[in-house]
Write a protein that holds these residues in place. Structure first.
Motif, mmCIF file in Angstrom:
data_model
loop_
_atom_site.group_PDB
_atom_site.id
_atom_site.type_symbol
_atom_site.label_atom_id
_atom_site.label_comp_id
_atom_site.label_asym_id
_atom_site.label_seq_id
_atom_site.Cartn_x
_atom_site.Cartn_y
_atom_site.Cartn_z
ATOM 1 N N ILE B 2 0.849 -1.187 0.000
ATOM 2 C CA ILE B 2 0.000 0.000 0.000
ATOM 3 C C ILE B 2 0.888 1.241 0.000
ATOM 4 N N GLN B 3 0.664 2.126 -0.961
ATOM 5 C CA GLN B 3 1.435 3.368 -1.055
ATOM 6 C C GLN B 3 0.631 4.510 -0.449
ATOM 7 N N MET B 4 1.327 5.403 0.243
ATOM 8 C CA MET B 4 0.685 6.554 0.887
ATOM 9 C C MET B 4 1.262 7.833 0.287
ATOM 10 N N THR B 5 0.387 8.718 -0.152
ATOM 11 C CA THR B 5 0.819 9.959 -0.796
ATOM 12 C C THR B 5 0.210 11.148 -0.068
ATOM 13 N N GLN B 6 1.064 12.061 0.363
ATOM 14 C CA GLN B 6 0.603 13.248 1.068
ATOM 15 C C GLN B 6 0.695 14.476 0.175
ATOM 16 N N SER B 7 -0.150 15.446 0.482
ATOM 17 C CA SER B 7 -0.061 16.751 -0.169
ATOM 18 C C SER B 7 -0.517 17.839 0.795
ATOM 19 N N PRO B 8 0.111 19.049 0.728
ATOM 20 C CA PRO B 8 1.282 19.319 -0.102
ATOM 21 C C PRO B 8 2.551 18.757 0.524
ATOM 22 N N SER B 9 3.670 18.871 -0.149
ATOM 23 C CA SER B 9 4.941 18.447 0.429
ATOM 24 C C SER B 9 5.451 19.488 1.409
ATOM 25 N N THR B 10 5.195 20.752 1.105
ATOM 26 C CA THR B 10 5.569 21.858 1.980
ATOM 27 C C THR B 10 4.403 22.822 2.074
ATOM 28 N N LEU B 11 4.240 23.393 3.242
ATOM 29 C CA LEU B 11 3.133 24.305 3.491
ATOM 30 C C LEU B 11 3.676 25.472 4.310
ATOM 31 N N SER B 12 3.470 26.689 3.844
ATOM 32 C CA SER B 12 3.913 27.878 4.580
ATOM 33 C C SER B 12 2.721 28.506 5.288
ATOM 34 N N ALA B 13 2.859 28.771 6.577
ATOM 35 C CA ALA B 13 1.737 29.282 7.358
ATOM 36 C C ALA B 13 2.253 30.150 8.499
ATOM 37 N N THR B 14 1.343 30.864 9.139
ATOM 38 C CA THR B 14 1.670 31.697 10.294
ATOM 39 C C THR B 14 0.905 31.214 11.518
ATOM 40 N N VAL B 15 1.368 31.628 12.683
ATOM 41 C CA VAL B 15 0.703 31.258 13.929
ATOM 42 C C VAL B 15 -0.761 31.713 13.881
ATOM 43 N N GLY B 16 -1.659 30.821 14.264
ATOM 44 C CA GLY B 16 -3.081 31.117 14.251
ATOM 45 C C GLY B 16 -3.815 30.610 13.013
ATOM 46 N N ASP B 17 -3.064 30.256 11.977
ATOM 47 C CA ASP B 17 -3.688 29.754 10.747
ATOM 48 C C ASP B 17 -4.341 28.396 10.976
ATOM 49 N N ARG B 18 -5.384 28.131 10.174
ATOM 50 C CA ARG B 18 -5.970 26.792 10.087
ATOM 51 C C ARG B 18 -5.228 26.068 8.971
#
Lengths: 118, 107
Positions: B2-18
């Motif tokens: 079973i292969q597992m694929t995530q997205s995104p690979s990188t995520l840029s966010a700030t404190v308080g973000d959902r």
């Protein structure tokens, strides 16, 4: 509190056998519904499951490593061990021992870096 | 396998973000999925199992959902401690496989 600690050589020569031991405290490797596991993580990559030993002594291994892997347990010392034969540079990784509850891996050792190099 | 694929690979966010991370399995794994947070130089830490059950001691800002092949990890309000890499892991069969990871970094 459950604690796991890996021990073993940090440098192994190509074609030789990598051997690591995991010492467990706060839980018994010979009881309870747990899979005592080995997982590795090459630098900058995802964790890779190597295999586990159940408290009954039965084992399961990653098919891609199965021909080279043996996991065993020494219940008198409350330890379990990993042997990985015929290593190459591709086996260089941080090796973790861990407790798999059958619903996630809840306790991990701190990890030990094993480098395969001549 | 079973292969597992995530997205995104990188995520840029700030404190308080959902923040939302997605994981897809190559075949049906029912609800047998766990999520982990990993900080540099440390072992992964279990956050969620059975796709949506919060591990004891994990803050309630973390939640998981999904079943079958598609799963989501949500952080309702990102905290400084949450800048890390997140992995999904399936345990539908006797073997286990991890996603490639999602790094949450500071915007």
């Amino acid at each position: 509190q459950v604690q796991l600690q890996e021990s073993g050589p940090g440098l192994v020569k190509p074609s030789e056998t990598l051997s690591l031991t995991c010492s467990v405290s706060g839980a018994s490797v010979s009881s309870g519904n747990y899979y005592w596991s080995w997982i590795r993580q090459p630098p900058g990559k995802r964790p890779e499951w190597i295999g586990y030993i159940f408290y009954t002594g039965s084992t399961n291994y990653n098919p891609s490593l199965k021909s080279r892997v043996t996991i065993s347990a020494d219940t008198s010392k409350n330890q379990f061990s990993l042997r990985l034969g015929s290593v190459t540079a591709a086996d260089t990784a941080v090796y973790f021992c861990a407790r798999d509850t059958l619903d996630g891996i809840d306790y991990w050792g701190q990890g030990t870096l094993v480098t395969v190099s001549s | 396998d079973i292969q597992m694929t995530q997205s995104p690979s990188t995520l840029s966010a700030t404190v308080g973000d959902r923040v939302t991370v997605t994981c897809r399995a190559s075949q049906n794994i029912n609800i047998w999925l766990a999520w982990y947070r990993q900080k540099p130089g440390k072992a992964p830490n279990l956050l969620i199992y059975k796709a949506s059950t919060l591990e004891s001691g994990v803050p309630s800002r973390f939640s998981g959902s999904g079943s079958g092949t598609d799963f989501t990890l949500t952080i309702s309000s990102l905290q400084p401690d949450d800048f890390a890499t997140y992995y999904c892991q399936q345990y539908n069969t006797y073997s286990r496989t991890f996603g490639q990871g999602t790094k949450v970094e500071i915007k």
